[in-house]
Write a protein that holds these residues in place. Structure first.
Motif, short mmCIF file in Angstrom:
data_model
loop_
_atom_site.label_atom_id
_atom_site.label_comp_id
_atom_site.label_asym_id
_atom_site.label_seq_id
_atom_site.Cartn_x
_atom_site.Cartn_y
_atom_site.Cartn_z
N GLY A 189 0.66 -1.29 -0.12
CA GLY A 189 -0.16 0.12 0.14
C GLY A 189 0.75 1.28 0.02
N LEU A 190 1.97 1.28 0.77
CA LEU A 190 2.81 2.45 0.78
C LEU A 190 3.58 2.77 -0.62
CD1 LEU A 190 4.08 2.20 4.65
CD2 LEU A 190 2.30 3.91 3.67
N THR A 191 3.95 1.60 -1.12
CA THR A 191 4.84 1.58 -2.33
C THR A 191 3.72 2.09 -3.41
OG1 THR A 191 6.15 -0.29 -1.77
CG2 THR A 191 6.04 0.35 -3.95
N SER A 192 2.46 1.66 -3.44
CA SER A 192 1.65 2.02 -4.67
C SER A 192 1.30 3.75 -4.39
CB SER A 192 0.27 1.14 -4.54
OG SER A 192 -0.26 1.47 -3.32
N ARG A 193 1.22 4.19 -3.24
CA ARG A 193 0.77 5.33 -2.87
C ARG A 193 2.05 6.55 -3.01
NH1 ARG A 193 -4.08 6.42 0.68
NH2 ARG A 193 -5.39 4.60 0.52
N ALA A 194 3.08 5.94 -2.42
CA ALA A 194 4.15 6.98 -2.62
C ALA A 194 5.48 6.15 -3.39
CB ALA A 194 4.66 7.38 -1.25
N ALA A 195 5.50 6.81 -4.44
CA ALA A 195 6.55 6.06 -5.27
C ALA A 195 8.13 6.09 -4.95
CB ALA A 195 6.40 6.31 -6.96
N GLY A 196 8.25 7.15 -3.87
CA GLY A 196 9.62 7.50 -3.61
C GLY A 196 10.08 8.64 -4.09
N PHE A 255 13.74 -0.57 -10.08
CA PHE A 255 13.57 -1.39 -11.15
C PHE A 255 11.92 -1.29 -11.34
CE2 PHE A 255 17.26 -3.63 -10.40
CZ PHE A 255 17.65 -4.00 -11.58
N GLY A 256 11.48 -1.21 -12.37
CA GLY A 256 9.97 -0.76 -12.72
C GLY A 256 9.43 -2.13 -13.44
N HIS A 303 -5.51 -1.47 -19.08
CA HIS A 303 -5.25 -2.36 -17.83
C HIS A 303 -3.50 -2.11 -17.45
CE1 HIS A 303 -9.12 -4.42 -17.92
NE2 HIS A 303 -8.71 -4.63 -19.08
N GLY A 304 -3.17 -1.07 -17.86
CA GLY A 304 -1.66 -0.80 -17.22
C GLY A 304 -1.60 -0.77 -15.87
N ALA A 305 -0.26 -1.34 -15.75
CA ALA A 305 0.16 -1.36 -14.10
C ALA A 305 1.53 -1.11 -14.17
CB ALA A 305 -0.29 -2.71 -13.48
N LEU A 306 2.01 -0.54 -12.89
CA LEU A 306 3.43 -0.29 -12.60
C LEU A 306 3.83 -0.82 -11.38
CD1 LEU A 306 6.36 0.96 -13.36
CD2 LEU A 306 5.46 3.20 -12.67
N SER A 307 4.70 -1.40 -11.05
CA SER A 307 5.18 -1.85 -9.93
C SER A 307 6.70 -1.43 -9.64
CB SER A 307 5.03 -3.43 -9.81
OG SER A 307 5.58 -3.81 -8.65
N LEU A 308 6.90 -0.62 -8.82
CA LEU A 308 8.15 -0.20 -8.56
C LEU A 308 8.96 -0.95 -7.40
CD1 LEU A 308 7.60 3.81 -8.91
CD2 LEU A 308 8.63 2.04 -10.45
N ILE A 309 10.22 -1.35 -7.71
CA ILE A 309 11.05 -2.13 -6.60
C ILE A 309 12.09 -1.14 -6.34
CG2 ILE A 309 12.41 -4.27 -6.21
CD1 ILE A 309 10.30 -5.43 -8.43
N PRO A 310 12.33 -0.68 -5.10
CA PRO A 310 13.32 0.21 -4.75
C PRO A 310 14.78 -0.85 -4.72
CG PRO A 310 11.97 -0.25 -2.84
CD PRO A 310 11.51 -0.87 -4.09
N VAL A 311 15.80 0.07 -5.27
CA VAL A 311 17.20 -0.64 -4.97
C VAL A 311 18.13 0.40 -4.55
CG1 VAL A 311 16.73 -2.43 -6.73
CG2 VAL A 311 17.68 -0.42 -7.67
N ALA A 312 19.20 0.04 -4.15
CA ALA A 312 20.48 0.98 -3.90
C ALA A 312 21.52 0.46 -4.87
CB ALA A 312 20.92 0.62 -2.56
N GLU A 313 22.21 1.14 -5.64
CA GLU A 313 23.28 0.64 -6.24
C GLU A 313 24.28 0.82 -5.64
OE1 GLU A 313 22.83 -0.08 -9.83
OE2 GLU A 313 20.65 0.33 -9.65
N SER A 337 14.05 -2.48 1.27
CA SER A 337 12.30 -2.63 1.65
C SER A 337 11.55 -1.60 1.55
CB SER A 337 12.22 -2.83 3.14
OG SER A 337 12.84 -1.97 3.88
N GLY A 338 11.97 -0.37 1.06
CA GLY A 338 11.09 0.72 0.91
C GLY A 338 11.96 1.93 0.49
N PHE A 339 11.16 2.74 -0.30
CA PHE A 339 11.93 4.11 -0.78
C PHE A 339 12.66 4.84 0.37
CE2 PHE A 339 9.58 2.81 -4.46
CZ PHE A 339 10.88 2.94 -5.59
#
Length: 157
Positions: A39-46, A53-54, A123-133, A155-157
């Motif tokens: 829920g937090l990831t979908s509301r605040a993309a960071g 990664f998206g 039916h577009g959907a975007l899922s964002l996965i936070p990463v550290a380089e 674990s989060g942005f």
């Protein structure tokens, strides 16, 4: 880890238990953590410049004039961000397209939003996965050691 206490009515608790069974979580705490994280990831993309990664997915009506050429062209224009792409034909005119993108939140989000606005994209959907380089110096196989980056899932942005 912090402990919190929540109260919910019987119907909602039943839905949580169903979610647990379907998702394979072993406890209500684990299930609630998973749902809160989603829920937090979908509301605040960071932050716009955060690395991520998206996973961009949508259904595409291939019969819409020019769309079948514009979608892959859009990925080619972002060849440095496109990790992989898959198109699965469903019938004579429709496919499900999935693209894995790598970059900053703002760049990946703007690509997905522009794609979803195209006529014939549904039916577009975007899922964002936070990463550290992180830069590392090592070798792969028998060659010389070199420096490159590895993403580390956060674990989060």
């Amino acid at each position: 880890m912090q402990r919190i206490t929540i109260s919910m009515d019987d119907d909602l608790a039943g839905e949580l238990d169903t979610h647990m069974r379907l998702s394979g979580t072993s406890s209500r705490s684990e299930a609630v953590r998973d749902l809160v994280r989603r829920g937090l990831t979908s509301r605040a993309a960071g932050p716009a410049k955060a690395h991520c990664f998206g996973v961009v997915s949508c259904a595409i009506d291939q019969s819409v004039r020019g769309l079948a050429a514009r979608v892959p062209q859009g990925r080619l224009e972002r060849h440095d961000q496109t990790v992989s792409a898959l198109s699965v034909p469903l019938d004579h005119t429709t496919s499900i397209d999935v693209a894995v993108m790598r970059g900053h939140v703002a760049d990946i989000s703007s690509y997905a939003e522009a794609l979803f606005l195209e006529r014939g994209v549904m039916h577009g959907a975007l899922s964002l996965i936070p990463v550290a380089e992180s830069a590392v110096h090592h070798r792969h196989g028998p060659g010389a050691a070199h420096e490159h980056t590895h993403p580390r899932i956060k674990s989060g942005f």
